[in-house]
Design an enzyme around this catalytic site. Sequence first.
Site, PDB file in Angstrom:
ATOM      1  N   HIS A   1       3.440  -3.305   6.614  1.00 57.15           N
ATOM      2  CA  HIS A   1       2.286  -2.617   6.394  1.00 57.15           C
ATOM      3  C   HIS A   1       2.346  -1.453   7.549  1.00 57.15           C
ATOM      4  O   HIS A   1       3.260  -1.098   8.206  1.00 57.15           O
ATOM      5  CB  HIS A   1       0.922  -3.175   6.538  1.00 57.15           C
TER       6      HIS A   1
ATOM      7  N   GLU B   1       2.035  -4.988  10.900  1.00 63.97           N
ATOM      8  CA  GLU B   1       1.402  -3.671  11.000  1.00 63.97           C
ATOM      9  C   GLU B   1       2.455  -2.763  11.863  1.00 63.97           C
ATOM     10  O   GLU B   1       2.405  -3.165  13.037  1.00 63.97           O
ATOM     11  CB  GLU B   1       0.098  -3.649  11.432  1.00 63.97           C
TER      12      GLU B   1
ATOM     13  N   GLU C   1       1.513   3.550   3.023  1.00 62.19           N
ATOM     14  CA  GLU C   1       2.025   2.810   4.342  1.00 62.19           C
ATOM     15  C   GLU C   1       3.349   2.822   4.150  1.00 62.19           C
ATOM     16  O   GLU C   1       4.001   1.818   3.943  1.00 62.19           O
ATOM     17  CB  GLU C   1       1.510   1.546   4.698  1.00 62.19           C
TER      18      GLU C   1
ATOM     19  N   HIS D   1       0.885  -1.091   0.033  1.00 57.15           N
ATOM     20  CA  HIS D   1       0.052   0.007  -0.168  1.00 57.15           C
ATOM     21  C   HIS D   1       0.933   1.230   0.051  1.00 57.15           C
ATOM     22  O   HIS D   1       1.685   1.478   0.880  1.00 57.15           O
ATOM     23  CB  HIS D   1      -0.855  -0.019   1.265  1.00 57.15           C
TER      24      HIS D   1
END
Length: 836
Positions: A578, A670, A443, A440
């Site tokens: 991410h 994350e 990110e 992404h």
Amino acid sequence: MAPTVLLLSLLTFIVVLVGGVTTSPSLKKSVTTASYNLNYTQASSATGSGRARIKHRTTSAYGNISPTKVSRLSKTVKPTEATTRALKPTEGSTKPPRDTPFKPTPATRAPKRTTVKPFESTKGTTKTLKPTVKWTEVSTKALKPTTVKPTLPSTKTTTTPVRFNTEDLNENIDKNVERRVWNTKSEEAPVFECPPLGLESLKVKDSQIQASSYKRMGLGPHRGRLNIQSGVEDGDIYDGAWCAQYKDQNQWLQIDAKKLTRFTAVILQGRSSIWRYFILDYVETFKVQVSNDTIKWKPCMNGTEEAVFEGNKDSETPVLAILPKPAVAQYIRINPQTWFKNGTICLRAEMMGCELPDPNNIYPWQAEEGTKDKLDFRHHNYKDMRKLMKSVNEMCPDITHIYSIGKSYMGLKLYVMEISDNPGKHELGEPEFRYVAGMHGNEVLGRELLLNLMEYICHEYKRGNQRIVHLVKETRIHLLPSMNPDGYEMAYKKGSELVGWSRGRYSYEGIDMNHNFADLNTVMWDAIELETDKSKLINHYFPIPEYYTSEDAMVAPETRAVISWMQTIPFVLSANLHGGELVVTYPFDMTKDWAPKEHTPTPDESFFRWLATVYASTNHVMSNPDRRPCHNEDFLRYNNIINGANWHTVPGSMNDFSYLHTNCFEVTVELSCDKFPHASELPIEWENNKESLLVYMEQVHRGIKGVVKDKDTEAGIADAIIKVDDIDHHIRSAFDGDFWRLLNPGDYDITVTAEGYFPATQSCRVEYEHYPTICDFHLTKTPKQRLREILAKGGKIPKDLQLRLRQLRIRKLRASTKLINQRRASQQRRARGAHN
């Protein structure tokens, strides 16, 4: 009359012939589609199960998932060339050859960004850019795409030794690409005089935020943070903004900076809520006041009048308000004046300010934790990233190698930094590891961490750091810092504080790459439910379904490039970096039967939990028991790890594809609550993640490794299947016969099989130390295989093989004779019974 009839018959024949020729392609296509769907429907009706009735799933460009029929891909209207995302066949052919590898296609020239939005289709034709560099020197043998069937035949996929061409980063960027991506009319990100105070990054604590009033706890002042996301349940404690209880001009949101601060700007957003999509809540105009004691407030002035700042025009786009004159104070207030007429007073905010030492020394000065590593802590766009990678390669040429795995839709190369003591070459017994970041584009922390990791490994290797030296000598490391460079450039142009939550997330074509890999989970689960003979099922190396390689498949060129990369190199372990949360997720990422979320484990659940725990427990922020949840999930109660499907279902994820299509185990990390942290926060983020990045790479040496060889020739056997008792997931040996099986400590019975060889089994013990257990296998050819090889070479059959074949024939004859005698005896008994 006869000539007339003959002439009419001839004309009729010609008409029929011409009509048949002109209509045959469409008829053929219809028949093919009908038969494809018929097979699927018949198989579904045979079982009547819920899963079997579900057709092929697709994911839209915006990530919305919907069950659709398999035939939809065939009947969908063709997109224009400018927005085509298919795996196009080579020129002059009507269908991709089934024996060719799954390769990325050349990038397609995109329309000018001044006239076309990223998610809009365009009309007209486009030109194809010719690749300037060959992607690989040697073509690879990949899985043949096959139609989805209830029972899948096992297919051979052997990675071949490939040396990627070295990228010359001194080479100028293609002018056409440069003009499209960095055209003169593109907006420039604002340069802030001061960094953010830290509402979005959670540097500002909840206790530092107060408000005049609030509707309920879920809309309290602690929720007034830039880009905070609401929960999925309406009215819960995790809502998407601070919302005042009353609609008047006396409402305010107040932040205590804890120190004297030079405030320079305010950034505002409206309320985030998936349940109030058509009911907008945002502030249209507002005032700002500052104070040192919360009793006497001083308004921000615009000349002789109190300044009134323009606010939002929608709920999601951040709006920057620069103070006419910087204000020095400890407290700052936002005082809404007008708001959307059909909504209420709701906002999310960030303050820009430079901390100053308190002249009265009321609050003791506490130096922030930083890092001693001298690295390039700033945000790197595509050009800056090339420069940094080039500098690392020049500093450590003996252990680094830069190559590209393909191009993005806009033509930007997907650069990879390889780090090894013998770069560019797979060494027997040395495991392959990869980090992927920037799937992404908005990110961005993962991108910067991988660039810093390149620098750090290079510096420490030259300094003689034994931990790094051992890692480089024993591991082949691949770092892909930007899988979605097009999306990153879109986000970078807005800047860290104004990019919002989703700008740059998708590819330029509007594809969410986190849902863009082939859905092999459905293939596996359907096969399990439909097949009565479980011995015929496969549990690894699932082939790519044919629909995924069709011309209408919405597959991004970036995704195609990564799939080819996976098929080329025998990766063992990987992590996908991410941002936007603080948690480590592990496969499966997709639930069965399309449940919104449900714990869906793999056969290697225990080892995946170990991998996730290794990263989470060594991350400074994740391991902090007092940390605040980022948005709407409290992952502390799960020890900051969770099964991906138990968080939310993600069909077509890279983690699941990697596990089911290759040998590689992969998790998603994350990294931070803030998707695009300010450059001033990068040093502390590096320190938070440095140990986690290193210790996770070291896990590639857990379990067992070995080489499968021919007992007679000592040659490595490629594509041998390695089975672990009680774990229903096999792996395969690489092109030299070497293999790596990740396992937790314990005793295991390992069985190796290969075509043309007798199986071999041995017990292997995995210890707790950070090195693998060596389990080599020597397989003996079957007599049939030996006979085939001898006859193929035109040689004579050895006496021992002749004797062995004679024994096998006698044994087979005896078995068949015994079976015949048993049948005769059974018939005689039935005959006697009928006679009596």
